[in-house]
Write an enzyme that holds these catalytic residues in place. Structure first.
Site, mmCIF file in Angstrom:
data_model
loop_
_atom_site.group_PDB
_atom_site.id
_atom_site.type_symbol
_atom_site.label_atom_id
_atom_site.label_comp_id
_atom_site.label_asym_id
_atom_site.label_seq_id
_atom_site.Cartn_x
_atom_site.Cartn_y
_atom_site.Cartn_z
ATOM 1 C CG ASP A 88 53.686 93.153 20.829
ATOM 2 O OD1 ASP A 88 53.475 93.849 20.837
ATOM 3 O OD2 ASP A 88 53.351 92.815 21.875
ATOM 4 C CE1 TYR A 147 48.400 97.886 14.710
ATOM 5 C CE2 TYR A 147 48.468 96.306 13.809
ATOM 6 C CZ TYR A 147 48.723 97.957 14.388
ATOM 7 O OH TYR A 147 49.506 99.390 13.203
#
Length: 214
Positions: free
Chosen positions: A65, A67
């Protein structure tokens, strides 16, 4: 939100936009962006598709996913546009490239947009995240969409290299037709994975180049 998906991907993925999971997903994402600070910016959520059209796609790298810090994510997995030091995983990716291909890599520039423009789909399994809370959108069913993307690539293209780094990415191997495509697996480039061995010296970048040239 599907109108943000550009170029030939719009046609490739059109049947996904009528499925119940997509309607649920868009409702959850819209609500999250209204109620919280989320990343990447809404107009960059589908950057992986924007810069790597389906027609030009040669390589797929799968991340988890985005940052979750301010100004860091730009919609491409592992790509970093913040002003802070490069994330450890990206630093280890750069180190392996430098050793494998004997190319000098920057220590202060992490935007991988040029990779994307060369036909590398930098695809996170989950495309959005709430500020400061990693994996916060994992239950939104983004994986239904990104798994469909992988399956369509596998079915409709031939000779794509899938780079699966770490246990999470390697679970996606079941979506790939191994008789048509090349899969390269390694531990995750994070310090936790890389320091156990299996990341450095894997030569994924030279192996990818050799396969594509053949």
């Amino acid at each position: 939100m599907q109108t943000l998906i550009p170029n030939d991907w719009q046609e490739i993925l059109k049947e996904e936009f009528t499925k119940p999971y997509w309607i649920h997903l868009i409702e959850k994402v819209t609500s999250a962006y209204q109620d919280n600070i989320c990343y990447p910016p809404k107009n960059k959520i589908f950057n992986a598709f924007k810069y790597c059209p389906f027609e030009k796609l040669k390589v797929v790298i799968i991340g988890q996913d985005p940052y979750h810090g301010e100004g860091q994510a730009n919609g491409l997995c592992f790509s970093f546009v913040g002003s802070q030091k490069l994330p450890p995983s990206l630093k280890n990716i750069y180190k392996e490239i430098q050793q494998d291909l004997e190319i000098d890599m920057p220590n202060d520039f992490g935007d991988l947009m040029d990779w994307s423009k060369q036909g590398v789909l930098l695809l996170n399994s989950t495309l959005t995240v709430t500020k400061g809370i990693p994996n916060s959108h994992q239950k939104f069913k983004w994986n239904c969409f990104t798994d469909a993307v992988i399956e369509k690539i596998s079915k409709q293209k031939k000779g794509v290299v899938f780079l699966l780094w770490g246990g999470f990415a390697q679970k996606k191997e079941k979506l790939v037709d191994l008789s048509k495509h090349k899969v390269l697996k390694a531990t995750h480039p994070s310090p936790l994975g890389a320091n156990k061995g299996g990341w450095f010296g894997g030569h994924h970048f030279s192996k990818t180049n050799e396969y594509l040239e053949r």
